[in-house]
Design an enzyme around this catalytic site. Structure first.
Site, PDB file in Angstrom:
ATOM      1  N   GLU A 104       0.887  -1.089  -0.108  1.00 11.62           N
ATOM      2  CA  GLU A 104       0.090  -0.349  -0.409  1.00 11.62           C
ATOM      3  C   GLU A 104       0.539   0.897  -0.457  1.00 11.62           C
ATOM      4  O   GLU A 104       0.674   2.351  -1.174  1.00 11.62           O
ATOM      5  CB  GLU A 104      -1.259  -0.290   1.304  1.00 11.62           C
ATOM      6  CG  GLU A 104      -2.265  -0.934   1.559  1.00 11.62           C
ATOM      7  CD  GLU A 104      -3.010  -0.853   2.530  1.00 11.62           C
ATOM      8  OE1 GLU A 104      -4.660  -0.650   1.801  1.00 11.62           O
ATOM      9  OE2 GLU A 104      -2.667  -1.402   3.197  1.00 11.62           O
ATOM     10  N   GLU A 124      -4.100  -9.508   2.896  1.00 11.09           N
ATOM     11  CA  GLU A 124      -5.218  -9.020   3.983  1.00 11.09           C
ATOM     12  C   GLU A 124      -5.869 -10.049   4.855  1.00 11.09           C
ATOM     13  O   GLU A 124      -6.399 -10.477   6.054  1.00 11.09           O
ATOM     14  CB  GLU A 124      -5.260  -7.996   4.272  1.00 11.09           C
ATOM     15  CG  GLU A 124      -4.448  -7.322   5.078  1.00 11.09           C
ATOM     16  CD  GLU A 124      -3.509  -6.342   3.570  1.00 11.09           C
ATOM     17  OE1 GLU A 124      -2.718  -5.226   3.737  1.00 11.09           O
ATOM     18  OE2 GLU A 124      -4.042  -6.796   2.089  1.00 11.09           O
TER      19      GLU A 124
END
Length: 682
Positions: A104, A124
């Site tokens: 990210e 995730e």
């Protein structure tokens, strides 16, 4: 600057290096350090910022240990937004793994350069959450909807070459930092400023169906798809806000707590023995059937030379064929070339009939029929044929290793290594401490397990060790429900509904009813005092000869690859109820699940109380990796803690009042409930 982040200024470029060993997780110290480094770089008036990681990792994600606490600033989304809006270009030099929050951060950069060894992904969902710092909103804008749907909901991690192909990185080079300093920046808007991808309802629906198949009952994969779909219709700011709220909601839920718990339990288990013990370079495997061949093939896969021993020439040829079949399967799956497979089989394997002239190996592993006298004969022969330094290991599932080891010259080198079938695929191995097992033997076995990329769980000696002991209790509980009113298909469906891959009777049909039958005979269940014996399974074996899939029928009729409820078996069940004078009653699925899971937990607490397992996490790892307990529930012990041990105690007390031959309260459970402790705290 902080110790976790370093800043160097040279040639009008700021180099920011994240240095938080071992894997540079984006802890609060890292986040604070990044904010400080960016502030200093802006104040210095540099023309470019290069962001990289120290060692072999870029950033391996957020610090999962922080998920159970309230979030503390600076938050990762704020850093990603700062990077994306920085007054000069920030270029990510991805030197190694860029996962989760690490990717990210890279997505927020103006460009990305990756080393060939780098791996990238947003995994995730494997921890029960969704990306929380822009991953679901920026990735679709960068690589398109279809690629984002293939990566995020599956938690898939890809290599640098694939990342370059799909446009996730701009260049691949051996020195990403040097390349990032001089990279000609593409003329394009920031990732978040790119147009939203076009909506593709067909692709979204396909992703939902795939997630439902791969991750049934799990929340995070479907939420991830929701967020990727939202990236199509929402502004970046709206999408980021929605993503963050979903992340914060999920991270405190039961599934996320369970998956984090399992993640850390696995890391602890796999870390055992890594820095201790000797490296195993050569091995003897006795028995070339399915289990022995799988163990031998797994050993060869890490470069261990293997001598596979069988009883005679015909058995040797069968063993050779079994090994060849495993190599052929690897070629078909694209895991090896035909040339490499042929070379490895020739280079790493030797086949012998009998124990004459065995090489002086580091370890010998026995994988023969579950018969005490046969196993003792094997170890007597190995003891005579091998040097006293060789570790001797039994793969027994139930038998007492201390009885197997009687008569060995040096019993300190003996232990159990209970692999699960297929041994080259299943990640679990129970490492059994026999009475005289020496510490060096134990740590060498743990080191070997780590090299094999297995999850080793230490266990003491008892019938069935950890996993098979709980499995036996679970099946006995289900058999009681059969005779009281349930049917096999209902019990199996209820347990699948709870999250198990298969119900107990489906599993028995897969493994063979004769295995459990032999174990019941060995234990003398039929005449055992103070024990509630249910004769249904024995009648099926003795009267019908139905042994499961291998005979075309067991608890179910197997026709055309499908399992169908059997009127014959259901009739035997009802007949045994009548013979026992039991008026059958209706069981709900919830009641079936409550009883079956309570039986697992009850036996788990006995195993802990007897010190067969040292930690509740060991029991959970065994049940998840060996028996299909749903990972997202954290294993039976963790699940019991989430339900509440007082509630589990209440259930077992109620069952014991109705059926004292089948149920009783373990002392450790009663004590833990009284003291308000969780299983992990014991």
């Amino acid at each position: 600057m902080s110790d976790a982040v370093h800043l160097s200024l040279a040639d009008d470029i700021a180099l920011i290096t994240i240095d938080n060993p071992p894997v540079n997780v984006a802890s609060r110290a890292v986040r604070a350090g990044l904010m400080m480094a960016l502030d200093r770089a802006e104040a210095a008036g540099v023309a470019r910022v290069v962001l990289t990681g120290a060692g072999k990792t870029f950033v391996a994600g957020a610090d999962a240990k922080e998920f159970s606490a309230p979030p503390r600033p600076p938050h990762l989304p704020d850093i990603a937004n700062r990077i994306e809006s920085f007054p000069v270009p920030v270029v990510a030099a991805i030197n190694g793994a860029a996962l989760g929050g690490g990717l990210e951060l890279a997505l927020a950069c103006a460009a990305r350069v990756a080393a060939p060894r780098a791996t990238l992904g947003l995994p995730e969902v494997t921890l029960g959450v969704v990306p929380g710092a822009g991953g679901t909103q920026r990735l679709p804008r960068l690589v398109g909807l279809e690629q984002a749907l293939s990566l995020i909901p599956e938690g898939r991690v890809i290599g640098a070459a694939e990342a370059l192909r799909i446009g996730l990185v701009d260049a691949m080079t051996d020195d990403p930092v040097a390349a990032a300093r001089i990279l000609a920046l593409p003329d394009r808007p920031a990732t978040g400023a790119r147009p939203a991808p076009a909506c593709d309802p067909v692709a979204i629906e396909a992703a939902r169906k795939q997630a439902a198949r791969r991750s049934p009952q799990q929340i995070a994969p479907q939420r991830a798809i929701d967020l990727i779909e939202a990236a199509v219709r929402l502004s970046l700011a709206e999408g980021l806000a929605l993503e963050r709220q979903n992340f914060l909601d999920l991270k405190t839920g039961d599934q996320a707590a369970a998956l984090r718990y399992v993640f850390f339990a696995e890391r602890a288990a796999m870390g055992q023995g890594k820095a201790q013990g000797a490296d195993v370079r050569s091995a003897v495997v006795v028995g070339g059937g399915t289990m022995g061949a799988g163990i031998a093939y797994a050993l060869a896969g890490i470069g261990v030379t293997v001598t596979l021993v069988e009883t005679d020439a015909a058995a040797v040829e069968r063993a050779r064929a079994n090994i060849a079949r495993l190599f052929d399967d690897a070629v078909k799956r694209g895991k090896a070339s035909a040339e490499r497979a042929a070379s490895d089989m020739e280079r790493l394997f030797t086949f012998r009939a009998g124990y004459d002239d065995l090489p002086p190996v580091d370890i010998a592993i026995e994988a023969v029929f579950e018969d005490l006298s046969i196993k003792r004969q094997v170890f007597a022969a190995l003891d005579a044929a091998l040097p006293e330094t060789a570790i001797l290991a039994t793969n027994t599932s139930y038998l007492d290793p201390d009885r197997i080891t009687e008569g060995l010259r040096n019993p300190t080198r003996f232990l159990g290594l209970h692999f699960f079938s297929p041994a080259h695929v299943m990640k679990l191995v129970e490492v059994i401490r026999a009475r005289d097992t020496g510490p060096e033997t134990l740590v060498t076995a743990l080191r070997l397990a780590a090299r094999l990329r297995k999850i080793p769980v230490l266990a003491g000696v008892c019938d069935g060790f950890i996993g098979n002991r709980i499995l036996t209790r679970y099946r006995q509980c289900c058999d009681v429900m059969l005779i009281e009113g349930a049917l096999p298909a209902q019990i199996d469906a209820a347990m699948r509904g709870f999250g198990l891959a298969m119900g107990p009777y489906e599993v028995q049909d897969l493994s063979g009813l004769d295995i459990a039958y032999a174990n019941r005979k060995r234990l003398g269940w039929k005449t055992m005092p103070g024990f509630r014996y249910i004769p249904i399974a024995d009648r099926i074996v003795e009267e019908t000869g139905r042994l499961g899939r291998k005979t075309g029928a067991g608890w179910y009729d197997h026709t055309g690859g499908k399992a169908v409820s059997s009127a014959l078996i259901d009739g035997i069940v009802v007949e045994e109820s009548a013979r026992a004078g039991i008026v059958r009653r209706r069981f709900t699925d919830a009641e079936i699940v409550a009883r079956a899971t309570a039986a697992m937990v009850e036996e788990g607490f006995r195993i802990l109380g007897e010190r067969i397992a040292e930690r509740a996490a060991d029991i959970d790892l065994v049940m998840i990796h060996g028996y299909g307990f749903p990972r997202w529930r954290g294993g039976p012990m963790h699940w019991a803690g989430r339900v509440g041990l007082s509630e589990i105690l209440r259930r077992i007390e109620g069952y014991a009042a109705e059926d004292p031959l089948s149920w009783s309260v373990p002392d450790l459970l009663a004590r833990a409930a009284a003291e308000g402790k969780t299983p992990e705290e014991l």
